[in-house]
Design a protein around this motif. Sequence first.
Motif, short mmCIF file in Angstrom:
data_model
loop_
_atom_site.label_atom_id
_atom_site.label_comp_id
_atom_site.label_asym_id
_atom_site.label_seq_id
_atom_site.Cartn_x
_atom_site.Cartn_y
_atom_site.Cartn_z
N VAL A 1 -1.86 7.41 2.04
CA VAL A 1 -3.02 6.79 2.67
C VAL A 1 -2.68 6.46 4.12
CG1 VAL A 1 -3.98 5.82 0.54
CG2 VAL A 1 -2.27 4.51 1.84
N PRO A 2 -3.68 6.41 5.02
CA PRO A 2 -3.42 6.09 6.43
C PRO A 2 -2.84 4.68 6.58
CG PRO A 2 -5.62 7.02 6.14
CD PRO A 2 -5.10 6.71 4.77
N ASP A 3 -1.98 4.52 7.59
CA ASP A 3 -1.38 3.22 7.88
C ASP A 3 -1.22 3.09 9.39
OD1 ASP A 3 0.29 0.84 6.52
OD2 ASP A 3 1.37 1.54 8.30
N GLU A 4 -1.74 1.99 9.97
CA GLU A 4 -1.72 1.83 11.42
C GLU A 4 -0.31 1.75 11.96
OE1 GLU A 4 -4.06 -1.46 12.63
OE2 GLU A 4 -5.96 -0.61 11.89
N GLN A 5 0.60 1.11 11.25
CA GLN A 5 1.96 0.90 11.75
C GLN A 5 2.86 2.11 11.54
OE1 GLN A 5 3.90 -2.53 10.12
NE2 GLN A 5 5.76 -2.29 11.36
N PHE A 6 2.80 2.72 10.35
CA PHE A 6 3.73 3.79 10.00
C PHE A 6 3.10 5.19 10.02
CE2 PHE A 6 5.36 -0.06 7.96
CZ PHE A 6 6.67 -0.05 8.38
N GLY A 7 1.81 5.27 10.30
CA GLY A 7 1.12 6.55 10.27
C GLY A 7 0.53 6.84 8.89
N GLN A 8 1.41 6.84 7.88
CA GLN A 8 0.99 6.99 6.49
C GLN A 8 1.91 6.18 5.60
OE1 GLN A 8 1.08 11.45 6.57
NE2 GLN A 8 -0.87 11.32 5.49
N ARG A 9 1.36 5.73 4.48
CA ARG A 9 2.15 5.06 3.45
C ARG A 9 1.71 5.59 2.09
NH1 ARG A 9 3.78 -0.23 4.58
NH2 ARG A 9 4.66 -0.27 2.46
N LEU A 10 2.43 5.17 1.06
CA LEU A 10 2.10 5.59 -0.30
C LEU A 10 1.23 4.55 -0.99
CD1 LEU A 10 5.51 7.02 -1.53
CD2 LEU A 10 3.54 8.28 -0.67
N LYS A 11 0.34 5.04 -1.84
CA LYS A 11 -0.48 4.21 -2.70
C LYS A 11 -0.23 4.64 -4.14
CE LYS A 11 -5.35 3.45 -3.97
NZ LYS A 11 -6.74 3.74 -3.58
N ALA A 12 0.11 3.71 -5.01
CA ALA A 12 0.41 4.02 -6.40
C ALA A 12 -0.74 3.58 -7.30
CB ALA A 12 1.69 3.32 -6.84
N VAL A 13 -1.15 4.47 -8.17
CA VAL A 13 -2.17 4.16 -9.18
C VAL A 13 -1.47 4.18 -10.54
CG1 VAL A 13 -4.37 4.84 -10.18
CG2 VAL A 13 -3.93 5.23 -7.74
N VAL A 14 -1.59 3.10 -11.28
CA VAL A 14 -0.78 2.89 -12.49
C VAL A 14 -1.66 2.63 -13.70
CG1 VAL A 14 0.94 1.39 -13.57
CG2 VAL A 14 1.18 2.02 -11.16
N GLN A 15 -1.34 3.30 -14.79
CA GLN A 15 -1.97 3.04 -16.08
C GLN A 15 -0.91 2.49 -17.02
OE1 GLN A 15 -4.15 6.36 -17.79
NE2 GLN A 15 -3.72 5.66 -19.88
N LEU A 16 -1.12 1.29 -17.52
CA LEU A 16 -0.13 0.62 -18.36
C LEU A 16 -0.26 1.06 -19.82
CD1 LEU A 16 -0.29 -3.05 -16.99
CD2 LEU A 16 1.39 -1.27 -16.45
N LYS A 17 0.83 0.92 -20.55
CA LYS A 17 0.80 1.16 -21.99
C LYS A 17 0.00 0.05 -22.66
CE LYS A 17 5.28 3.52 -22.28
NZ LYS A 17 6.65 3.50 -22.84
N ALA A 18 -0.63 0.40 -23.78
CA ALA A 18 -1.44 -0.56 -24.51
C ALA A 18 -0.61 -1.77 -24.92
CB ALA A 18 -2.05 0.11 -25.75
N GLY A 19 -1.18 -2.96 -24.72
CA GLY A 19 -0.51 -4.18 -25.13
C GLY A 19 0.51 -4.73 -24.16
#
Length: 494
Positions: free
Chosen positions: A431-449
């Motif tokens: 994803v765009p980032d003003e300071q570093f140019g780009q950074r990472l974005k993590a999308v997480v799906q947790l295990k049930a419970g």
Amino acid sequence: MKLLTPVGVYRLLFVICRYGINLMALLKLAAGSHRHRVALSDDHETLTYQQLLDQAECLAVQLREQYGLGSRSKAGLLCRNHASLVKSIFALSMTGADIYLMNAEMSSDQFAQLLDAHAFDFLIYDEELTAFIRQSTFKGASVLSYHENLPAISNMIHGPLSRSSRGQRNSNSKLMLLTGGTTGRAKEVAHKPSLFHYLPPFSSMLERLRLLQYKTVYIATPIYHGYGIAILLLFVALGKKSVVTSIFQAEHACRLVREHQAEVITVVPLMIDKMLRASNSGGDLKSLACIASGGAELNPRLAEEVSAKLGEVLYNLYGTSEAGLCIIASPQDLDAASGTIGKLIEGVGLKVLDGSMHEAAAGVIGQFCVKSGSTWIKTGDMGYRDEKGYFFLKGRADDMIVSAGENVYPSELEHILFQHPFIEYAAVVGVPDEQFGQRLKAVVQLKAGTELNAETLIEWLRPRVARYQMPREIVFVDRIAYTPLGKVDRKQLH
């Protein structure tokens, strides 16, 4: 296949003289040796090799006489996995028409682009896509794959065949693979039947996956994908039984494996992951001796889980639409080098090239390029080869980001996130980032419970990742979006 014996050479020449060099000739060879053996089983029927051949020949005559299909005709197939699709592929090859295998999950915009680019003469489609076809600009002839009353492939496969109605042999048909996902612009790749061009990858599959030992394959991956059609044609050539079903559902897939005692299955990693969770701790899958995974990146954690529950049965395959199968990792390779896609198949032209199109040194990340004639074609896949000859994927070239001057590959963070005991699935995008140019974005799906928040996960990551790999943002979701082919849908993630 015993084609190099005197009898085998005679049969091969006879079939080529009768049919030409096309896919129907392959089916005729198989039927000659395995007439009464089961060739195909789907949700509708079970067919022997002789029945499949007879129905495909009858269909070819109908397509030629009713719709005028022949050399230079363009036939599009918009179908899921079923027997009508398989019959149509063989029949169309006998007419000489070019066969366009289209993604049954494609968008209306992508279909419109294909219509503009190719001007199909004929279309075969599944009934649930009727509204989709009617809303398009397609005005050519078309038939359904199945229907009780309307023109359909299922109604065109029976009838007597006279010698005069069989027509002349034909070697003009090409198999056209259309790649590019479900929403992007499709890329066209043509494959013409050739005995010698495909010998290196097929020979390697037979040897490394030990396919000659097995009787039944369940093709869970779409036949319209290069991976699925390749396995289908290989098992037809060997006279084996192929099992297909229109829609993949984990519980149903486990039942098919158990009922047919399938020894081989083709999957993308997401499929086998879901099947493990639906199979009573792997009990329904005990007949499997070869799980051929391809089409998407294999997570090391999943490989370890398969090994623990089913033994050394998992193979990791890498190929491209242009070159076909290129690299194979055996269970022993996966044990020796976690995360590898394996070693290069002998005779296949693939190298890791840097930005200047020079071969990268061992351990240096570059782009996988395949040889076509005298030129190298970029595949869009990034990775490296280690000193032992093992290849590793690092993701797509357009997935890589540059953060504060560092090349960052989202897959590296994904692999680390998968090691967390509470995380079921994870996907990472730039994803765009003003300071570093780009950074990472993590999308997480947790295990049930389980429960986990962003702050706790960041603290868990600190000793495990470099500064430039640390995600700027972590989003928890109920379900991560995947494409119908089992790849993470990164457009939706963005």
